[in-house]
Design an enzyme around this catalytic site. Sequence first.
Site: not given
Length: 468
Positions: A7-9, A99
């Site tokens: 769970s990235c940005t 992502e």
Amino acid sequence: MNKRISSCTTILVGKKASLDGSTLIARNEDGYNKPNPQKFRVIQPADQPVDYTSAINGLKIKLPTSPLRYTSTPDADDQYGIWAGAGINSANVAMTACETITNNPHILAIDPLTDDGIGEADFVTLVLPYSQSARQAVLRLGQLLETYGTYETNGIAFSDHDEVWYLETIGGHHWAAIRIPDNAFVVAPNRLNIAGFDFASPNTLFSEDLPSLIAQYHLNPDEDQINLRHIFGTATIKDSHYNNPRAYAILKAFGGLDEGDYEDQELPFMMAPTKKLTIEAVKWALSSHFENTPFDPYGTGSKDDRQRYRTIGLNRNEETHILQIRNDVPEAIAGIHWLAFGPNTFNGLVPFYANTNTTPAIYRETQTGFDPNNIYWLNRLTALLGDTDFNRYQGLRDAFEAQALIDCRKIQLKTDAAILANPENSTAQLTVANQALADIYFMNLNQLLGKMVTTGANHMKLRYSLND
């Protein structure tokens, strides 16, 4: 299958939107559950497999025989695959993957995910070593997705000197990609992000049958536009609390967004920044915990507000990279793999040159168990201590991050000048520079930890006022 949720940005910046004319693609690689130690490596052509086998599902893929060298941030524990994360190759093409995004039930029923396909663990290894441009990388990944399918939904970014591209997977075998305008930036949290899309534009690429698939299954809810987020994405309660706040906070800070709110489902995919963006600004955004709002977990808002939204900087940050391709320097020093390990609340970026044959041992030889002589684990330790009393240690953190960046930029400026004066044997010079960058960061980080221990010692709960 040993799949995991990442769970990235992601933040993307076109060359006319950055202060120095560089292209920038950046991402927090966030883990889950427990720390997942990361390495920083250079993959030589001789180390790149010809016969690739996925550790996730055993899929075998024959790869081209002339790969490029590239940087990589793989997992220290490789039993579940490489998970290369991000890198810059010797042609100065950058890639970050992935992502984690969402697809809606309509498309997942029409084109289901496939357990025997490819995914985040594979993408960088399969694409980056064989790409001479960002556009070529998009097309290669698209062809692989159509051929083998994927078992998860992801967004992947690519860049070179001129272009920044963002690709999103759609169902098990479809995809769409868009070139980010030179004067724009993008924020992509964990949802399908691409909004307006023009199938006739030279700045879009997609699986060939995507337009006919939309028409055949009556997927477009809009009469006057093609909006891929509306067609293939989600707009759930989870999006409003987990994803949209991250996008809103950065769009407001960088783009001056004056409409919408943290939960807005119709936030723009891209905007022009109100002022040109820097490495420091991107790192600040990727470290954000919604400071100066009621939603800051370290702030003074109500308990409900402090826990309402998922922040950008958090305990699950494993590594953060900003892949910079510079346009004002020679090719040999154009690619900079900015890297920070651990939670972004107490770390700093280091500008490693990508055109080298190895990386410093304290970044390269990360072990799966705790080791304070390794940057990943030392950053983890510092963040854990800082989390116990953030307001007490924040000033020390700010001073550390500023000083580490100053020291690193001094080395970078000196190295750039040396290469410009004497470009011979640049790879060896850059290897020496990278070691100096690692050493100065390690020194600054240890000094921060020492100051935190000294400052906090007299505030432990196990204390008494009398000294006799």
